[in-house]
Design an enzyme around this catalytic site. Structure first.
Site, PDB file in Angstrom:
ATOM      1  N   PRO A 134      -9.693  -0.334   9.381  1.00 24.42           N
ATOM      2  CA  PRO A 134      -8.621   0.640   9.607  1.00 24.42           C
ATOM      3  C   PRO A 134      -7.241  -0.012   9.500  1.00 24.42           C
ATOM      4  CG  PRO A 134     -10.053   0.454  11.543  1.00 24.42           C
ATOM      5  CD  PRO A 134     -10.564  -0.515  10.528  1.00 24.42           C
ATOM      6  N   ARG A 135      -6.317   0.664   8.789  1.00 24.41           N
ATOM      7  CA  ARG A 135      -4.947   0.149   8.708  1.00 24.41           C
ATOM      8  C   ARG A 135      -4.173   0.598   9.942  1.00 24.41           C
ATOM      9  NH1 ARG A 135      -4.177   2.019   2.470  1.00 24.41           N
ATOM     10  NH2 ARG A 135      -5.235   0.244   1.545  1.00 24.41           N
ATOM     11  N   VAL A 147       2.562  14.134  -3.905  1.00 22.49           N
ATOM     12  CA  VAL A 147       1.907  15.040  -2.957  1.00 22.49           C
ATOM     13  C   VAL A 147       0.388  15.010  -3.089  1.00 22.49           C
ATOM     14  CG1 VAL A 147       3.899  16.600  -2.703  1.00 22.49           C
ATOM     15  CG2 VAL A 147       2.281  16.965  -4.593  1.00 22.49           C
ATOM     16  N   GLY A 148      -0.131  14.012  -3.789  1.00 26.46           N
ATOM     17  CA  GLY A 148      -1.580  13.867  -3.946  1.00 26.46           C
ATOM     18  C   GLY A 148      -1.868  12.645  -4.790  1.00 26.46           C
ATOM     19  N   LYS A 178       2.791  10.234  -0.631  1.00 28.21           N
ATOM     20  CA  LYS A 178       1.863  10.736   0.388  1.00 28.21           C
ATOM     21  C   LYS A 178       2.490  11.748   1.355  1.00 28.21           C
ATOM     22  CE  LYS A 178      -1.888   8.104   0.998  1.00 28.21           C
ATOM     23  NZ  LYS A 178      -2.816   7.044   1.407  1.00 28.21           N
ATOM     24  N   LEU A 179       3.443  12.526   0.860  1.00 26.91           N
ATOM     25  CA  LEU A 179       4.051  13.546   1.714  1.00 26.91           C
ATOM     26  C   LEU A 179       2.996  14.545   2.202  1.00 26.91           C
ATOM     27  CD1 LEU A 179       6.934  14.569   2.660  1.00 26.91           C
ATOM     28  CD2 LEU A 179       6.662  16.313   0.894  1.00 26.91           C
ATOM     29  N   HIS A 228      -4.660  -2.721  -7.454  1.00 28.62           N
ATOM     30  CA  HIS A 228      -4.416  -1.311  -7.748  1.00 28.62           C
ATOM     31  C   HIS A 228      -5.740  -0.720  -8.218  1.00 28.62           C
ATOM     32  CE1 HIS A 228      -0.227  -1.949  -7.549  1.00 28.62           C
ATOM     33  NE2 HIS A 228      -0.072  -2.501  -8.725  1.00 28.62           N
ATOM     34  N   THR A 229      -5.957   0.528  -7.855  1.00 27.98           N
ATOM     35  CA  THR A 229      -7.106   1.234  -8.406  1.00 27.98           C
ATOM     36  C   THR A 229      -6.574   2.179  -9.471  1.00 27.98           C
ATOM     37  OG1 THR A 229      -8.095   1.151  -6.231  1.00 27.98           O
ATOM     38  CG2 THR A 229      -9.098   2.659  -7.806  1.00 27.98           C
ATOM     39  N   ASP A 263       0.815  -1.228   0.000  1.00 26.96           N
ATOM     40  CA  ASP A 263       0.000   0.000   0.000  1.00 26.96           C
ATOM     41  C   ASP A 263       0.843   1.270   0.000  1.00 26.96           C
ATOM     42  OD1 ASP A 263      -2.500  -1.424   0.192  1.00 26.96           O
ATOM     43  OD2 ASP A 263      -1.962  -1.821   2.272  1.00 26.96           O
ATOM     44  N   GLU A 264       2.003   1.205  -0.614  1.00 25.96           N
ATOM     45  CA  GLU A 264       2.889   2.377  -0.661  1.00 25.96           C
ATOM     46  C   GLU A 264       2.447   3.377  -1.723  1.00 25.96           C
ATOM     47  OE1 GLU A 264       4.055  -0.722  -1.181  1.00 25.96           O
ATOM     48  OE2 GLU A 264       5.605  -1.215   0.284  1.00 25.96           O
TER      49      GLU A 264
HETATM   50  P1  GDP Z   1      -0.377   0.098  -3.800  1.00 26.58           P
HETATM   51  O1  GDP Z   1      -1.100  -1.075  -3.230  1.00 26.58           O
HETATM   52  O2  GDP Z   1       1.058   0.175  -3.374  1.00 26.58           O
HETATM   53  O3  GDP Z   1      -0.554   0.249  -5.255  1.00 26.58           O
HETATM   54  O4  GDP Z   1      -1.004   1.369  -3.157  1.00 26.58           O
HETATM   55  P2  GDP Z   1      -2.469   1.905  -3.423  1.00 26.58           P
HETATM   56  O5  GDP Z   1      -2.788   1.909  -4.865  1.00 26.58           O
HETATM   57  O6  GDP Z   1      -3.380   1.237  -2.435  1.00 26.58           O
HETATM   58  O7  GDP Z   1      -2.264   3.431  -3.012  1.00 26.58           O
HETATM   59  C1  GDP Z   1      -2.652   3.868  -1.781  1.00 26.58           C
HETATM   60  C2  GDP Z   1      -3.681   4.981  -1.834  1.00 26.58           C
HETATM   61  O8  GDP Z   1      -3.009   6.234  -1.671  1.00 26.58           O
HETATM   62  C3  GDP Z   1      -4.495   5.121  -3.119  1.00 26.58           C
HETATM   63  O9  GDP Z   1      -5.836   5.380  -2.734  1.00 26.58           O
HETATM   64  C4  GDP Z   1      -3.893   6.342  -3.806  1.00 26.58           C
HETATM   65  O10 GDP Z   1      -4.828   7.063  -4.565  1.00 26.58           O
HETATM   66  C5  GDP Z   1      -3.412   7.167  -2.651  1.00 26.58           C
HETATM   67  N1  GDP Z   1      -2.230   7.974  -2.947  1.00 26.58           N
HETATM   68  C6  GDP Z   1      -1.130   7.595  -3.664  1.00 26.58           C
HETATM   69  N2  GDP Z   1      -0.201   8.587  -3.646  1.00 26.58           N
HETATM   70  C7  GDP Z   1      -0.715   9.601  -2.898  1.00 26.58           C
HETATM   71  C8  GDP Z   1      -0.208  10.867  -2.479  1.00 26.58           C
HETATM   72  O11 GDP Z   1       0.906  11.281  -2.785  1.00 26.58           O
HETATM   73  N3  GDP Z   1      -1.030  11.618  -1.668  1.00 26.58           N
HETATM   74  C9  GDP Z   1      -2.256  11.210  -1.283  1.00 26.58           C
HETATM   75  N4  GDP Z   1      -2.978  12.012  -0.495  1.00 26.58           N
HETATM   76  N5  GDP Z   1      -2.769  10.014  -1.657  1.00 26.58           N
HETATM   77  C10 GDP Z   1      -2.006   9.219  -2.452  1.00 26.58           C
END
Ligand code: GDP
Length: 424
Positions: free
Chosen positions: A304-305, A413-414, A331-332, A40-41, A12-13
């Site tokens: 919840p994680r 950052v998003g 996710k900074l 992945h979404t 979930d990175e």
């Molecule tokens: P994966 O399993 O490693 O591919 O991770 P996910 O696809 O579950 O990504 C985790 C969640 O974080 C997703 O809902 C993304 O849209 C969200 N996300 C990814 N990068 C960022 C970021 O830089 N900022 C924010 N706020 N959300 C992010």
């Protein structure tokens, strides 16, 4: 160019968003391990899609996608996933999807056995996704697996399946006292869900070797992170496959090829789903706030994680075992609310501070050593250049870069595709 994109932490990175961002630079996207136990979404103009089995490049018409021999494939799940995409207008043909003849089929009895064993374990459960992944990988190594290519030879498949089902029932009935697996049901299941995918099955090694010779750009996308790897993760709370970059050529059918690049995806703080040691874990209001800001709830379950500060010990270990030569820090923006940003800089074990990721009981007993850096206290989600980032955020990025000893190239950052900064 052969690039692996892998997780540095517990999964979930944000690999999905980085793969989606970088996929435009590649001709081929390959999945090389795991099954439909994560996802992945991906959002595009056709809609929002959850991809559990198909590689992320499937939504880009110009990309060829490969499902490698290291994968375990539930063909019913694949059939449904392909169905959802094609009915939304995504074209999936043997030209843009190649499935390895050596990938193992995840059968309905694997899913059943996964659930039976988790139930038997009760409170001591591993936190399995109950999608059959551990049982199917076990069968692979017991040489009792059925491979995708077997679908092309129905007569020998029938014979082999009979012996395997008889053997399975010794466990299903004898150990778990559960209803018998019917051979005919398994045959019908294989028949029903394999009809539409037989044309996609091939030797992906031949395809990928030719592609590499023709200088095609190949991306290998991993599922889950280093700390979930079967060998190097928090065993037994790991996945059942190798999530490590150096397995990518093997799990794709090209053990003769070397990666040119490994991009590690690392989160600006820590999250962990399910059971197992998680040294940096925060509790109470502090955890609740971070969970809320980062929207850290399981995608499928809403569960919840577990959350915590960035973990230097675990992340440096993740960078090392992945052999990452560059990193994306994701996710900074989530940390923007903090006055002081906590970082877990070491583990205290029996009164001593250690910096190397420990084994077994030592890991179970480790306590986090937490230090605090200055927060930036402003919205960074609109930043697109390093010069737009606040000094404290840059200091945080530099601190982490030094601590894990690998350069951070991207900072996200998003959640949207363009919400990122290139650092160098
Ligand atoms: P994966 O399993 O490693 O591919 O991770 P996910 O696809 O579950 O990504 C985790 C969640 O974080 C997703 O809902 C993304 O849209 C969200 N996300 C990814 N990068 C960022 C970021 O830089 N900022 C924010 N706020 N959300 C992010």
């Amino acid at each position: 160019m052969l690039t692996a994109i892998v997780g540095i932490n517990w999964g979930d990175e944000g690999k999905g968003r980085m793969v989606d961002l970088l996929a435009s630079e590649y001709d081929i996207v390959v999945r090389y391990q795991g099954g439909n136990n994560a996802g992945h979404t991906v959002v595009n103009h056709l809609g929002k899609f959850i991809l559990n089995l198909l590689p992320s490049g499937i939504l880009r018409p110009e990309v060829t996608n490969v499902m490698g021999n290291g994968m375990v494939i539930d063909i019913e799940h694949l059939y449904n996933e392909m169905g959802r995409l094609t009915s939304a207008g995504v074209k999936i043909t043997p030209e843009n999807l190649k499935i390895s003849d050596k990938a193992i089929i995840c059968m309905p009895y694997h899913v059943i056995l996964d659930g039976l064993e988790e139930d038997r374990l009760g409170d001591a459960k591993y936190g399995s996704t109950r999608r059959g992944i551990a049982p199917v990988y076990s069968d692979k190594y017991m040489k009792k697996g059925i491979r995708m290519g077997d679908l092309l030879y129905p007569e020998s498949l029938k014979k082999r399946l009979k012996g395997i089902v008889d053997w399975k029932n010794l466990t299903v009935e004898g150990v778990y006292n559960a209803p018998k697996i019917e051979y005919e049901d398994m045959l019908d299941w294989l028949d029903k869900y394999s009809k539409d995918i037989k044309d996609f099955i091939c030797d992906t090694g031949i395809y990928l070797n030719e592609a590499a010779k023709a200088n095609k750009k190949i991306m290998f996308e991993a599922q889950l992170g280093a700390l979930r790897d079967i060998d190097f993760g928090i065993y037994p709370f790991t996945s059942s496959s190798s999530t490590i970059a150096s397995y990518a050529p093997i799990g794709s059918g090209v053990p003769n090829l070397k990666l040119s690049n490994t991009i590690g995806i690392m989160k600006a703080y820590s999250t962990c789903v399910g059971e197992g040691p998680f040294t940096a874990e925060m509790f109470g209001d502090e955890a609740e706030r971070l969970r809320k800001e980062g929207f850290e709830y399981g995608a499928a379950t809403g569960r919840p994680r577990r959350v915590g500060p960035f973990d230097v010990v675990a992340s440096r270990y993740g960078v090392r075992v992945q052999g990452a030569n560059e990193l994306a820090l994701t996710k900074l923006d989530v940390l923007s609310y903090m006055d002081k940003v906590p970082v877990c800089t070491g583990y205290e074990i029996n009164g001593q501070v250690v910096n190397e990721f420990p084994f077994g009981e030592l890991l179970d007993n480790a306590k986090p050593v937490v230090e605090y850096l200055d927060g930036w206290k402003c919205d960074v989600s609109k930043c697109r250049k390093v010069s737009e980032l606040p000094k404290e955020a840059i200091d945080y990025i530099k601190y982490i870069e030094k601590a894990v000893d690998c350069r951070i190239k991207y900072v996200s950052v998003g959640p949207e595709r363009e919400d990122y900064v290139t650092m160098h």
